[in-house]
Design a protein around this motif. Structure first.
Motif, PDB file in Angstrom:
ATOM      1  N   ALA A   1       0.820  -1.215   0.000  1.00 21.75           N
ATOM      2  CA  ALA A   1       0.000   0.000   0.000  1.00 21.75           C
ATOM      3  C   ALA A   1       0.854   1.266   0.000  1.00 21.75           C
ATOM      4  N   ASP A   2       2.124   1.138   0.362  1.00 25.27           N
ATOM      5  CA  ASP A   2       3.021   2.283   0.378  1.00 25.27           C
ATOM      6  C   ASP A   2       3.641   2.430  -1.016  1.00 25.27           C
ATOM      7  N   GLU A   3       3.169   3.422  -1.759  1.00 28.41           N
ATOM      8  CA  GLU A   3       3.612   3.536  -3.156  1.00 28.41           C
ATOM      9  C   GLU A   3       5.122   3.695  -3.274  1.00 28.41           C
ATOM     10  N   MET A   4       5.718   4.435  -2.341  1.00 25.72           N
ATOM     11  CA  MET A   4       7.172   4.633  -2.379  1.00 25.72           C
ATOM     12  C   MET A   4       7.910   3.370  -1.934  1.00 25.72           C
ATOM     13  N   GLY A   5       7.299   2.653  -1.002  1.00 20.60           N
ATOM     14  CA  GLY A   5       8.010   1.542  -0.379  1.00 20.60           C
ATOM     15  C   GLY A   5       7.730   0.186  -1.005  1.00 20.60           C
ATOM     16  N   ARG A   6       6.713   0.095  -1.859  1.00 20.67           N
ATOM     17  CA  ARG A   6       6.272  -1.236  -2.297  1.00 20.67           C
ATOM     18  C   ARG A   6       7.345  -2.026  -3.032  1.00 20.67           C
ATOM     19  N   SER A   7       8.306  -1.326  -3.627  1.00 25.77           N
ATOM     20  CA  SER A   7       9.335  -2.075  -4.352  1.00 25.77           C
ATOM     21  C   SER A   7      10.223  -2.891  -3.402  1.00 25.77           C
ATOM     22  N   ALA A   8      10.112  -2.654  -2.094  1.00 21.00           N
ATOM     23  CA  ALA A   8      10.838  -3.509  -1.144  1.00 21.00           C
ATOM     24  C   ALA A   8      10.369  -4.958  -1.286  1.00 21.00           C
ATOM     25  N   LEU A   9       9.137  -5.131  -1.765  1.00 24.42           N
ATOM     26  CA  LEU A   9       8.597  -6.485  -1.948  1.00 24.42           C
ATOM     27  C   LEU A   9       9.196  -7.184  -3.170  1.00 24.42           C
ATOM     28  N   HIS A  10      10.017  -6.465  -3.936  1.00 22.46           N
ATOM     29  CA  HIS A  10      10.696  -7.122  -5.068  1.00 22.46           C
ATOM     30  C   HIS A  10      11.803  -8.060  -4.577  1.00 22.46           C
ATOM     31  N   CYS A  11      12.152  -7.924  -3.309  1.00 23.91           N
ATOM     32  CA  CYS A  11      13.322  -8.624  -2.750  1.00 23.91           C
ATOM     33  C   CYS A  11      13.249 -10.132  -2.973  1.00 23.91           C
ATOM     34  N   ILE A  12      14.358 -10.707  -3.474  1.00 21.93           N
ATOM     35  CA  ILE A  12      14.415 -12.161  -3.672  1.00 21.93           C
ATOM     36  C   ILE A  12      15.285 -12.824  -2.596  1.00 21.93           C
ATOM     37  N   ARG A  13      15.550 -12.082  -1.505  1.00 22.52           N
ATOM     38  CA  ARG A  13      16.259 -12.641  -0.344  1.00 22.52           C
ATOM     39  C   ARG A  13      17.643 -13.195  -0.715  1.00 22.52           C
ATOM     40  N   CYS A  14      18.402 -12.443  -1.501  1.00 21.96           N
ATOM     41  CA  CYS A  14      19.717 -12.929  -1.923  1.00 21.96           C
ATOM     42  C   CYS A  14      20.778 -12.604  -0.882  1.00 21.96           C
ATOM     43  N   SER A  15      20.575 -11.499  -0.130  1.00 24.58           N
ATOM     44  CA  SER A  15      21.485 -11.022   0.912  1.00 24.58           C
ATOM     45  C   SER A  15      22.680 -10.224   0.394  1.00 24.58           C
ATOM     46  N   ALA A  16      22.713  -9.907  -0.903  1.00 26.49           N
ATOM     47  CA  ALA A  16      23.833  -9.098  -1.423  1.00 26.49           C
ATOM     48  C   ALA A  16      23.918  -7.748  -0.710  1.00 26.49           C
ATOM     49  N   CYS A  17      22.760  -7.168  -0.358  1.00 27.83           N
ATOM     50  CA  CYS A  17      22.784  -5.828   0.262  1.00 27.83           C
ATOM     51  C   CYS A  17      23.461  -5.849   1.623  1.00 27.83           C
ATOM     52  N   MET A  18      23.226  -6.915   2.405  1.00 26.49           N
ATOM     53  CA  MET A  18      23.875  -6.926   3.717  1.00 26.49           C
ATOM     54  C   MET A  18      25.367  -7.206   3.588  1.00 26.49           C
ATOM     55  N   ASN A  19      25.741  -7.987   2.594  1.00 30.39           N
ATOM     56  CA  ASN A  19      27.159  -8.304   2.427  1.00 30.39           C
ATOM     57  C   ASN A  19      27.999  -7.086   2.044  1.00 30.39           C
ATOM     58  N   VAL A  20      27.369  -6.076   1.441  1.00 27.02           N
ATOM     59  CA  VAL A  20      28.132  -4.878   1.051  1.00 27.02           C
ATOM     60  C   VAL A  20      27.908  -3.701   2.000  1.00 27.02           C
ATOM     61  N   CYS A  21      27.056  -3.888   2.990  1.00 29.50           N
ATOM     62  CA  CYS A  21      26.671  -2.747   3.839  1.00 29.50           C
ATOM     63  C   CYS A  21      27.707  -2.469   4.930  1.00 29.50           C
ATOM     64  N   PRO A  22      28.245  -1.230   4.987  1.00 27.96           N
ATOM     65  CA  PRO A  22      29.243  -0.923   6.016  1.00 27.96           C
ATOM     66  C   PRO A  22      28.655  -0.970   7.434  1.00 27.96           C
ATOM     67  N   VAL A  23      27.343  -0.736   7.543  1.00 29.34           N
ATOM     68  CA  VAL A  23      26.720  -0.778   8.876  1.00 29.34           C
ATOM     69  C   VAL A  23      26.545  -2.241   9.305  1.00 29.34           C
ATOM     70  N   TYR A  24      25.948  -3.060   8.430  1.00 31.47           N
ATOM     71  CA  TYR A  24      25.741  -4.477   8.752  1.00 31.47           C
ATOM     72  C   TYR A  24      27.076  -5.153   9.083  1.00 31.47           C
ATOM     73  N   GLU A  25      28.086  -4.835   8.294  1.00 34.62           N
ATOM     74  CA  GLU A  25      29.391  -5.482   8.474  1.00 34.62           C
ATOM     75  C   GLU A  25      29.922  -5.294   9.894  1.00 34.62           C
ATOM     76  N   ARG A  26      29.542  -4.193  10.511  1.00 38.86           N
ATOM     77  CA  ARG A  26      30.060  -3.912  11.850  1.00 38.86           C
ATOM     78  C   ARG A  26      29.114  -4.317  12.974  1.00 38.86           C
ATOM     79  N   THR A  27      27.816  -4.156  12.741  1.00 36.79           N
ATOM     80  CA  THR A  27      26.887  -4.448  13.840  1.00 36.79           C
ATOM     81  C   THR A  27      26.400  -5.890  13.814  1.00 36.79           C
ATOM     82  N   GLY A  28      26.407  -6.518  12.621  1.00 38.02           N
ATOM     83  CA  GLY A  28      25.823  -7.852  12.510  1.00 38.02           C
ATOM     84  C   GLY A  28      24.308  -7.774  12.442  1.00 38.02           C
ATOM     85  N   GLY A  29      23.685  -8.931  12.244  1.00 42.44           N
ATOM     86  CA  GLY A  29      22.253  -8.964  11.983  1.00 42.44           C
ATOM     87  C   GLY A  29      21.371  -8.850  13.213  1.00 42.44           C
TER      88      GLY A  29
END
Lengths: 211, 508
Positions: free
Chosen positions: B317-345
């Motif tokens: 229902a969130d027109e700006m946010g709905r593309s988040a549902l395109h996610c195929i759960r690959c995890s590439a975004c967390m592997n490159v994220c400088p924040v995730y890399e330091r804090t963990g999941g």
């Protein structure tokens, strides 16, 4: 209201701005344009990279190669639809010896499969660029369990069944059959993201490419 | 899109393991204290980054594949009701049974009921984000049903009574020695001389689960893709545990989010080229299984699918946010994220960590749910996640959008303007006029007086104290750039073009 009606209703309400479905651009490659020799070479390279064992033989040599690979196996299973010629050097396959047939009418139990060392199957199509072999449950491949439970899978790929990239392969396949895409022996990257071969699927994969 | 109040259909948010129960900064602060975690994560994420880049560089049409994948997913969202009905018809006509679940609780109850019908009290499980999201294992345990995770990383997490910290490699925060210790402690028949060689550990997992696979009569899975035009489901995996669960038991129960659909068989050729390189950095994953309802004589003869909403319709229902549902759960975004890399999941609280989790979780639960409003700030907006995303989800834009939803949701609650409100008002006044800014800059030398002999400001008052908590502010320069420029260009220069006048500059 049923859950189905409610969820579909929620989704319709969420789309009340009527977003348009875009045209799908399909600018990606539909084929690799490689010839048969190049495809074989690439498939061999990829399979070796996955730690599978590969050999390329003339069609007439397949049965000899299978016999060689099965030399040390105490038992093996084959689907009833396997090319009879491939078993020519294994004369004991129909007897009470090492070999067992698995058929729709007389399927082996899981426990029986667990006691069998190796399996020989054909394949539907192979993708050279990704080193992927696709089984579609045709009579020369059998049901999925037989190529899964035994620890050693010997898989014959005909050179004419090798394509370059995935779109070419999927065009040759009926998607509604039970399909297994296999790219090397079972592996895991779950420990420190380093690939280690050999978990639950067959730990040994032998691919025979037949010209 | 800032509010739905007063509209006929309010979004219904998701429940289950989607909430942060502690704000991200707080949780991150604690996780950052774990040096071993940072070493493990740094090693793992860098390994996977290098592999991913290498494999993608072999694909000349990678950007075309991303464009196609993104467009297909956009079309799926636009046509979702129609595609769901088409999928249902095809899956059902081939012998499958579909169940619809509004939320986590309903999905759990359906799965437990289906297991109970079989008379079994044990099930084997393929790693699945959807069942993690609804907390299925814990629910089943309460119902007297034991669910055995069979994916190696999930097994490690389950044996250690821990929580997953990554969507692909849930035990990414554990190194090989820690894993060996868990196996020694929790696997009853393991060799006490077990080493920490990954191959040896994998073999131990094989031995541990073999009997379970061969005797299980019910399996529970997720699904990576569902094809509307044929009713086909796909599971993408590596170890063969997926094949075991999808092939040997008599009953298969799959739990899948409604957004996982793809319209046609042809679309699979795109996603099966996008997913493996993005996930594990491989040309192709070892095993992918596809099944369409029931096939006589091959695999489970009773096949169920639970279609899960649990906040997905709210995200849609969130027109700006709905593309988040395109996610195929690959995890590439967390592997490159400088924040995730330091804090963990674990710092993200939700089942979905990293950049995608920072947008998906609040979209599914609503921005005001527990501490989820802190997640959109868990980013430096560097954009590495957007570059890595195989379906081109513009995560930074959605993060900013969610930050504005967060600010809007707090508006009007307080009568007295906060320091932030006052600061923003002042900044707006100063920055909207060059003349005003120039005037204020004349006060810079005064700031130098406040810095003392160390020539730096170590502590700011009020909310600005957050800035100086971990860094100093250097003393302001004696003059502003513009003052300097004006002075430099005042000198008449022979043979040179006249410098722009300071007034003109000021009006820019």
């Amino acid at each position: 209201m049923s859950a189905r009606e409610e969820i579909l209703g929620r989704i319709r309400a969420a789309l009340k701005d009527n977003p348009e479905a875009p045209q799908i651009p399909r600018g990606y490659r539909k084929s690799s344009g490689l010839d048969e020799e190049a495809l074989i070479e690439l498939l061999v390279d990829r399979l070796i990279d996955y730690k599978a064992q590969v050999c390329v033989v003339e069609a007439a040599q397949v049965s000899a190669r299978i016999a060689e690979l099965l030399a040390s196996a105490h038992s093996y299973v084959v689907p009833t639809g396997l090319d009879g010629g491939w078993l020519a050097k294994l004369d004991d396959v129909r007897g009470a010896g090492r070999g067992r047939f698995d058929s729709d009418s007389a399927p082996l139990t899981v426990a029986e499969l667990d006691g069998i060392d190796a399996v020989v199957t054909g394949s539907a199509v192979a993708v050279a660029v990704t080193g992927t072999i696709i089984l579609d449950g045709s009579p020369n491949q059998g049901r999925r369990a037989i190529s899964l439970v035994p620890d050693h899978h010997i898989c014959v790929v005909k050179a004419t069944d090798i394509v370059g990239i995935l779109p070419e392969a999927l065009r040759r396949i009926d998607g509604t059959r039970p399909l297994t895409m296999i790219s090397g022996p079972s592996a895991t990257s779950d420990i420190e993201l380093e690939r280690v071969e050999g978990v639950h699927g067959p730990r040994r994969l032998d691919v025979i490419i037949a010209r | 899109m800032s509010t739905f109040l007063g509209m006929p259909s309010l979004p219904v948010y998701g429940t289950g393991n989607l909430h942060a129960s502690e704000s991200f900064p707080k949780a991150a602060h604690r996780e950052l204290g774990n040096a071993q975690l940072r070493v493990n994560l740094g090693h793992a994420t860098h390994t996977i980054r290098d592999k991913r880049i290498q494999v993608i560089s072999e694909l000349p049409d990678w950007e075309h594949l991303r464009d196609t994948g993104s467009a297909i997913k956009e079309a799926v969202m636009a046509r979702l009701p129609e595609l769901l009905e088409q999928f249902e018809e095809n899956f059902t006509s081939r012998g499958g049974v579909i169940h619809w679940a509004r939320d986590a609780g309903e999905a759990n109850a359906i799965v437990a009921g289906l297991i109970r019908e079989t008379g079994e009290t044990e099930v084997v499980k393929i790693k699945s984000m959807a069942t993690q999201e609804i907390g299925l294992n814990e629910y089943l345990e309460g119902q007297g049903i034991s669910a055995f995770e069979t994916d190696l990383a999930e097994l490690i997490v389950q044996l250690d009574h821990d929580k997953p910290s990554h969507i692909l490699v849930p035990a990414i925060h554990k190194n090989r020695t820690e894993i060996r210790d868990i196996f020694l402690r929790e696997m009853p028949s393991v060799d006490p001389k077990l080493t920490d060689d990954p191959a040896v550990l994998a073999a131990a997992a094989r031995a541990h689960l073999r009997r379970k696979f061969l005797t299980a009569r019910v399996a529970v899975s997720g699904a990576n893709f569902a094809l509307a035009d044929s009713g086909t489901l796909a599971v993408v995996e590596s170890e063969g545990n997926g094949r075991m669960c999808l092939t040997l038991p008599e009953t298969l129960i799959t739990v899948m989010g409604v957004e996982k659909l793809l319209p046609t068989w042809q679309d699979l050729e795109v996603f099966m080229q996008l997913l493996p390189p993005s996930s594990t950095g491989e040309r192709m994953n070892p095993y992918t299984s596809l099944w369409t309802g029931v096939t006589e004589g091959d695999g489970p003869q009773t096949v169920h699918l639970v279609l899960l909403d649990n906040g997905r319709s709210a995200a849609l229902a969130d027109e700006m946010g709905r593309s988040a549902l395109h996610c195929i759960r690959c995890s590439a975004c967390m592997n490159v994220c400088p924040v995730y890399e330091r804090t963990g999941g674990h710092a993200y609280g939700s089942t979905y960590p990293g950049p995608i989790g920072a947008i998906l979780s609040p979209l599914m639960t609503g921005i005001q749910a527990e501490e989820n409003n802190s997640l959109p700030y868990a980013s430096s907006l560097c954009g590495a996640c957007y570059d890595a995303c195989p379906v081109k989800i513009n995560i930074p834009d959605i993060l900013v959008h969610l930050r504005s939803l967060d600010v809007d949701s707090k508006r009007g609650k307080k009568k007295i303007p906060t320091q932030m409100d006052a600061g923003m008002k002042a900044a707006s006044w100063a920055l909207s006029s060059g003349k005003r800014l120039g005037l204020l800059e004349k006060g810079l030398p005064l700031g130098r007086l406040a810095t003392g002999p160390a020539k730096k400001i170590t502590k700011l008052p009020g909310i600005a104290a957050g800035w100086t908590q971990s860094r100093d502010i250097p003393a302001p320069p004696p003059q502003s750039f513009r003052t300097w420029w004006a002075k430099e260009h005042r000198r008449p220069k022979i043979d040179a073009a006249p410098a722009p006048s300071p007034e003109k500059e000021d009006q820019r």
